[in-house]
Design a protein around this motif. Structure first.
Motif, PDB file in Angstrom:
ATOM      1  N   VAL A 197       0.848  -1.181   0.000  1.00 20.26           N
ATOM      2  CA  VAL A 197       0.000   0.000   0.000  1.00 20.26           C
ATOM      3  C   VAL A 197       0.887   1.235   0.000  1.00 20.26           C
ATOM      4  O   VAL A 197       1.845   1.333   0.782  1.00 20.26           O
ATOM      5  N   GLY A 198       0.582   2.174  -0.890  1.00 15.20           N
ATOM      6  CA  GLY A 198       1.361   3.406  -0.961  1.00 15.20           C
ATOM      7  C   GLY A 198       0.471   4.596  -1.250  1.00 15.20           C
ATOM      8  O   GLY A 198      -0.729   4.453  -1.516  1.00 15.20           O
ATOM      9  N   GLN A 199       1.057   5.764  -1.186  1.00 13.21           N
ATOM     10  CA  GLN A 199       0.338   7.005  -1.519  1.00 13.21           C
ATOM     11  C   GLN A 199       1.252   7.894  -2.336  1.00 13.21           C
ATOM     12  O   GLN A 199       2.471   7.831  -2.213  1.00 13.21           O
ATOM     13  N   THR A 200       0.676   8.714  -3.194  1.00  9.92           N
ATOM     14  CA  THR A 200       1.484   9.584  -4.039  1.00  9.92           C
ATOM     15  C   THR A 200       0.688  10.800  -4.482  1.00  9.92           C
ATOM     16  O   THR A 200      -0.538  10.729  -4.620  1.00  9.92           O
TER      17      THR A 200
ATOM     18  N   MET B 266      -2.057   4.937   6.055  1.00  6.30           N
ATOM     19  CA  MET B 266      -1.808   4.174   7.288  1.00  6.30           C
ATOM     20  C   MET B 266      -3.020   3.326   7.667  1.00  6.30           C
ATOM     21  O   MET B 266      -2.876   2.199   8.141  1.00  6.30           O
ATOM     22  N   ILE B 267      -4.215   3.854   7.456  1.00  8.60           N
ATOM     23  CA  ILE B 267      -5.436   3.099   7.772  1.00  8.60           C
ATOM     24  C   ILE B 267      -5.502   1.835   6.929  1.00  8.60           C
ATOM     25  O   ILE B 267      -5.771   0.736   7.445  1.00  8.60           O
ATOM     26  N   PHE B 268      -5.254   1.967   5.637  1.00 10.05           N
ATOM     27  CA  PHE B 268      -5.347   0.797   4.756  1.00 10.05           C
ATOM     28  C   PHE B 268      -4.222  -0.206   5.025  1.00 10.05           C
ATOM     29  O   PHE B 268      -4.425  -1.418   4.879  1.00 10.05           O
ATOM     30  N   ILE B 269      -3.046   0.294   5.396  1.00 12.35           N
ATOM     31  CA  ILE B 269      -1.966  -0.629   5.757  1.00 12.35           C
ATOM     32  C   ILE B 269      -2.364  -1.462   6.964  1.00 12.35           C
ATOM     33  O   ILE B 269      -2.157  -2.684   7.008  1.00 12.35           O
TER      34      ILE B 269
ATOM     35  N   SER C 137       7.068   0.804  10.542  1.00 15.68           N
ATOM     36  CA  SER C 137       7.298   2.243  10.713  1.00 15.68           C
ATOM     37  C   SER C 137       6.371   3.074   9.838  1.00 15.68           C
ATOM     38  O   SER C 137       6.182   4.267  10.082  1.00 15.68           O
ATOM     39  N   ASP C 138       5.764   2.446   8.814  1.00 14.74           N
ATOM     40  CA  ASP C 138       4.873   3.180   7.920  1.00 14.74           C
ATOM     41  C   ASP C 138       3.590   3.619   8.613  1.00 14.74           C
ATOM     42  O   ASP C 138       2.863   4.467   8.088  1.00 14.74           O
ATOM     43  N   THR C 139       3.282   3.028   9.769  1.00 14.60           N
ATOM     44  CA  THR C 139       2.036   3.369  10.476  1.00 14.60           C
ATOM     45  C   THR C 139       2.294   3.901  11.881  1.00 14.60           C
ATOM     46  O   THR C 139       1.369   4.003  12.680  1.00 14.60           O
TER      47      THR C 139
END
Length: 680
Positions: free
Chosen positions: A580-583, A645-648, A658-660
């Motif tokens: 899962v990522g964001q951009t 972060m929610i979807f992760i 660490s992503d959340t």
């Protein structure tokens, strides 16, 4: 069925097809486009709730508190807010009363969705004027749109998409504004575009005219020229507001004419500029700015050269996309450009000023509102005045309408001459108006509905002569009643508005340092959260997640998945897990970067992304980039990070822990509700 005949249902639905609309479909299409649809137990927008709650908390400020004190206040709001949301969701699950109450509405929505899925040859849209709903054949729509964009006098088909080139020019102009001190660095950063999209054109049917005629509308938000055009509009606005003949609204117009008298040898007329926006050429605007620069420079911060350069760009960026092809508007201010109204008003004021210098008689009253003009002229000069106005500029041409039985409508005012020459005004509703406004049964907060009632009553009372007030109020009451507003509510608001007008009270919200934040309106939840923030500087502005217009046809060219930007996405791995990522970039650019990170030579790279780390951990972990999915569209950086972060947390992911780490654990129970939405 011919294009001149329609199956008209009241004055709210125009069905230009041979297909009979089921009663359930009619009931939905009769509702206003912005009619709010309630959330149900199965479509609670949990991710949106969490994002917007954090957005509200982030807006809370208090200069009297230390950083630690402010953090404590925010943590308290977060804890109480999550508790309110959790209790609401639990209550909704236990109770089905809301479902029973909205059973018929939900049923009709399902029938409407299925009906238009089964009739893919039909389009449903809003009308150009009158706030009605139109149903027409898709083939007929495409034929008329192709005729429109095929007008070689107005548009030119171009071979290449100019978006990237224009984006670079726009960013250079913004940098120039920063360098010369017109914008600060933060303003410049916010204005720059990195993932611009081409403007999209679509058409709205003119139900008030015979035949199938479409009004072209260009959606330009997010296009290369949008931010510059918006800046030009704001820069010119102070000058526009100073123009002698321009009025800003009906109230301003009334103030300008209410003490005037009309001699019996004069007549009321209205003038309408034909195709104003496409006929205001850049050469005319440049001429006006140069000739009137001594006057203009008193109101704008820009020097003449820079202003003209920005306006040139507004004209050069007048292109759009239709049916996968690109078209350039040859002349005229770009449709959909935020700068167009200001530029058009300046042009009309110039035409009026020049025309008046060529008249051999006096016009006691003349006022303009964008492309509409109102004037009082001698009866024997009516025929000649149009020739004079049309002689100023060959491209700015007007049509003329004369009063009928001493009456003439202008904006939403009906102007009537009395025997002694006074101008008697009353609130006016156009004949082709559907009479459709925000319905009292819509999923909106009561405060917004009361605002609608007070707004209409305020217009009826303030725009009407004392002798016409009762009649105007009766018209408003009929309008409100036809949209399900109870008589008790209307009567109570009428007393409040009358009292405010009598005491000359305009607004009680001035000089309050409020910060406004969006939050979805969910009955039983949103008012409680609004109360939670009542004693802070943050005020919640409610919106509907689901509306009737969501059922309407998509008229604009679809933005392909890979061209979307400002989003949260997921990419499946062959092992069954997800990344899962964001951009803020376009999705295709971000996916391209991931593919490069997975090339063999990148295996020794330090600080690899979680996706690349998982790919290289052992054989058999290959990401299926062609199956990338968009989970959420969110332009706001803070909310986009939160959504990621929610979807992760909600999915079986390969992402690092660490992503959340910045996601509060207080949301854990709510995130469990998200898991059902993202099951693979």
């Amino acid at each position: 069925m011919t294009d001149n005949v329609e199956q008209k249902v009241g004055n709210r639905i125009y069905n230009f097809t041979d297909t009979v609309l089921p009663s359930e479909v009619q009931k939905i299409l009769e509702l206003d486009f912005n009619y709010g649809l309630p959330t149900t137990n199965i479509n609670q927008p949990v991710v949106t709730i969490i994002k917007d709650l954090e957005g509200c908390i982030d807006k809370v400020k208090d200069d009297e508190l230390s950083n630690e004190g402010l953090t404590e206040v925010r943590n308290n709001l977060r804890a109480r807010g999550v508790n309110i949301v959790t209790n609401h969701i639990k209550y909704r699950r236990r109770s089905n009363s809301n479902h029973k109450k909205n059973f018929n509405l939900v049923k009709n929505i399902k029938v409407t969705r299925n009906f238009f899925k089964q009739h893919e040859d039909l389009l449903v849209m809003r009308s150009d004027k009158g706030n009605s709903t139109v149903v027409m054949y898709k083939e007929e729509y495409l034929t008329e749109m192709n005729k429109l964009v095929g007008d070689r006098k107005t548009y030119e088909k171009i071979k290449r998409d100019p978006t990237s080139k224009l984006q670079n020019i726009s960013n250079r102009l913004i940098k120039k504004l920063v360098d010369i001190g017109i914008l600060d660095n933060i303003q410049g950063k916010l204005m720059r575009t990195h993932s611009a999209l081409a403007p999209r054109i679509y058409g709205l049917r003119k139900t008030h005219k015979p035949g199938c005629k479409l009004r072209p509308v260009v959606s330009s938000i997010g296009s290369p020229g949008y931010e510059i055009a918006n800046f030009v509009h704001k820069s010119l606005l102070p000058f526009v507001m100073s123009l002698k003949y321009n009025v800003t609204d009906s109230f301003h117009f009334l103030d300008q004419i209410k003490l005037k008298k009309v001699n019996e040898d004069h007549v009321l007329i209205s003038l309408d500029v034909v195709s104003l926006f496409t006929n205001v050429y850049n050469s005319l605007i440049r001429k006006i700015i140069i000739e009137r620069w001594d006057e203009i420079q008193k109101f704008v911060q820009l020097d003449q050269t820079t202003l003209l350069e920005l306006i040139d760009f507004c004209y050069d960026s007048g292109y759009f996309m239709f049916d996968g092809n690109f078209y350039l508007q040859k002349e005229g201010c770009a449709m959909g450009s935020p700068a167009s109204p200001s530029i058009a008003i300046i042009a009309v004021d110039y035409v009026v000023s020049m025309a008046l210098t060529h008249l051999d008689f006096e016009i006691p009253i003349i006022k303009s509102y964008v492309d509409d003009l109102f004037a009082v002229v001698p009866k024997d000069k009516v025929d000649s005045i149009l020739d004079v106005f049309n002689s100023v500029d060959k491209d700015i041409q007007l049509t003329l309408e004369v009063e009928n039985n001493g009456k003439l409508p202008f904006l939403d005012i009906l102007i009537e001459r009395s025997e002694d020459g006074d101008l008697i005004t009353s609130w006016f509703k156009k004949p082709y108006s559907s009479g459709r406004i925000l319905n009292f049964n819509s999923n909106h907060p009561l405060s917004q509905k009361l605002g609608v009632v007070k707004g209409f009553l305020n217009r009826a009372m303030r725009l009407s002569h004392v002798n016409k007030t009762k009649e105007s109020i009766r018209m408003v009451r009929r309008l409100l009643s036809s949209n399900n507003y109870p008589n008790k509510v209307i009567s109570k608001c009428e007393k409040i508005v009358s009292e405010r007008i009598r005491n000359n009270i305009r607004s009680n919200n001035v000089n309050r340092n409020w910060s406004f934040s969006r939050f979805p309106y969910i009955k039983g939840l949103s008012p409680r959260l609004g109360s939670l923030f009542r004693h802070t500087n943050c005020k919640l502005v409610f919106y509907n997640v689901f509306k009737v217009k969501d059922l309407f046809s998509r008229l604009k060219d679809k933005v392909e998945k890979e061209d979307r930007s400002g989003l949260v996405y997921r990419i499946p791995c062959s092992c069954g897990k997800w990344y899962v990522g964001q951009t803020r970039q376009k999705l295709k650019a971000r996916v391209r970067q991931h593919k490069l990170d997975c090339r063999p030579e990148k295996s020794i790279k330090n600080n690899k992304t979680a996706l690349a780390e998982h790919h290289f951990v052992e054989d058999g972990h290959n990401f299926q980039f062609e199956d990338v999915e968009i989970l959420d569209l969110e332009k706001n950086y803070m909310k986009r990070n939160l959504s990621e972060m929610i979807f992760i947390k909600a999915m079986n992911c390969v992402n690092f822990r660490s992503d959340t780490q910045n996601l509060s654990t207080i949301y854990s129970d709510l995130i469990n509700d998200v898991k059902d939405l993202v099951k693979s």
